[in-house]
Design an enzyme around this catalytic site. Structure first.
Site, PDB file in Angstrom:
ATOM      1  N   ASP A   8       0.886  -1.170   0.000  1.00  0.00           N
ATOM      2  CA  ASP A   8       0.000   0.000   0.000  1.00  0.00           C
ATOM      3  C   ASP A   8       0.925   1.222   0.000  1.00  0.00           C
ATOM      4  O   ASP A   8       2.150   1.103  -0.194  1.00  0.00           O
ATOM      5  CB  ASP A   8      -0.977  -0.038   1.186  1.00  0.00           C
ATOM      6  N   CYS A  65       3.310  -3.097   3.901  1.00  0.00           N
ATOM      7  CA  CYS A  65       2.474  -1.939   4.244  1.00  0.00           C
ATOM      8  C   CYS A  65       3.241  -1.148   5.300  1.00  0.00           C
ATOM      9  O   CYS A  65       4.433  -1.362   5.483  1.00  0.00           O
ATOM     10  CB  CYS A  65       1.071  -2.349   4.678  1.00  0.00           C
ATOM     11  N   THR A  67       3.152  -1.098   8.648  1.00  0.00           N
ATOM     12  CA  THR A  67       3.685  -1.955   9.715  1.00  0.00           C
ATOM     13  C   THR A  67       3.990  -3.366   9.236  1.00  0.00           C
ATOM     14  O   THR A  67       4.679  -4.113   9.942  1.00  0.00           O
ATOM     15  CB  THR A  67       2.652  -2.093  10.846  1.00  0.00           C
ATOM     16  N   HIS A  98      11.497 -23.522   8.922  1.00  0.00           N
ATOM     17  CA  HIS A  98      10.539 -24.223   9.775  1.00  0.00           C
ATOM     18  C   HIS A  98       9.101 -24.145   9.276  1.00  0.00           C
ATOM     19  O   HIS A  98       8.338 -25.088   9.470  1.00  0.00           O
ATOM     20  CB  HIS A  98      10.592 -23.657  11.201  1.00  0.00           C
ATOM     21  N   HIS A 133       9.116 -30.686  10.461  1.00  0.00           N
ATOM     22  CA  HIS A 133       8.262 -29.523  10.183  1.00  0.00           C
ATOM     23  C   HIS A 133       7.150 -29.840   9.185  1.00  0.00           C
ATOM     24  O   HIS A 133       6.144 -29.137   9.139  1.00  0.00           O
ATOM     25  CB  HIS A 133       9.114 -28.357   9.678  1.00  0.00           C
TER      26      HIS A 133
HETATM   27  C1  RB5 Z   1      -1.806   2.853   6.364  1.00  0.00           C
HETATM   28  O1  RB5 Z   1      -1.849   4.110   6.954  1.00  0.00           O
HETATM   29  C2  RB5 Z   1      -1.440   1.787   7.387  1.00  0.00           C
HETATM   30  O2  RB5 Z   1      -2.515   1.588   8.256  1.00  0.00           O
HETATM   31  C3  RB5 Z   1      -1.066   0.507   6.695  1.00  0.00           C
HETATM   32  O3  RB5 Z   1       0.013   0.736   5.850  1.00  0.00           O
HETATM   33  C4  RB5 Z   1      -0.628  -0.643   7.571  1.00  0.00           C
HETATM   34  O4  RB5 Z   1       0.322  -0.252   8.495  1.00  0.00           O
HETATM   35  C5  RB5 Z   1      -1.719  -1.437   8.174  1.00  0.00           C
HETATM   36  O5  RB5 Z   1      -1.481  -2.442   8.859  1.00  0.00           O
END
Ligand code: RB5
Length: 146
Positions: A8, A65, A67, A98, A133
């Site tokens: 994203d 993304c 996080t 694993h 595994h």
């Molecule tokens: C976008 O602002 C953010 O929420 C997305 O990139 C991600 O971190 C969601 O888990």
């Protein structure tokens, strides 16, 4: 290998650095978007990419993304996908050995580009150990096919 990649807006910048890096390792990369830094919804990119990996169109996928959490949640809802969110090289190596993970998730706002490259290189070049595994992964497959 044929590698699918998606992000994203929160992962876009890191993805654009990783594409030439992965190609430089000798892999073919297909970008499922997004294609610029405008705000988008990560499920719109993670689900199509994960489904393409699950169908066997790509050997592995990389999802990014802000996080790494949002894309990893999406990818792990697709049958046949074992997505590992990694922030360090040891986890990347061990999840291949694993868990035989087929998608790597990372957080573009969490780790820097050099760490992400090291994680990606380890994840792409580490083989599944098999052995004990295998049975654990078979239990995951049985559960999702119930
Ligand atoms: C976008 O602002 C953010 O929420 C997305 O990139 C991600 O971190 C969601 O888990």
């Amino acid at each position: 290998m044929n590698i699918a990649i998606c992000s994203d807006h929160g992962g876009y910048e890191l993805k654009m650095r990783l594409i030439p890096f992965i190609e430089g390792m000798g892999h073919e990369v297909t970008d499922f978007g997004c294609y610029d830094e405008r705000s988008v919804d990560y499920p719109d990119y993670a689900f199509p990419m994960a489904e393409a990996v699950a169908r066997g169109e790509f050997e592995r996928g990389v999802a990014i993304c802000g996080t790494g959490i949002g894309v990893s949640i999406c990818c792990n809802k697709v049958r046949g996908i074992r997505c590992a969110l990694c922030g360090d090289v040891l986890s990347a190596e061990l999840t291949r050995r694993h868990n035989d993970s087929n998608i790597l998730a990372m957080g573009g706002r969490i780790i820097g580009p050099e760490t992400a490259k090291a994680i990606t290189a380890a994840w792409l070049s580490t083989a599944f150990d098999g052995g004990r595994h295998e049975g654990r992964i078979a239990k995951i497959s049985r559960y999702e096919n119930e």
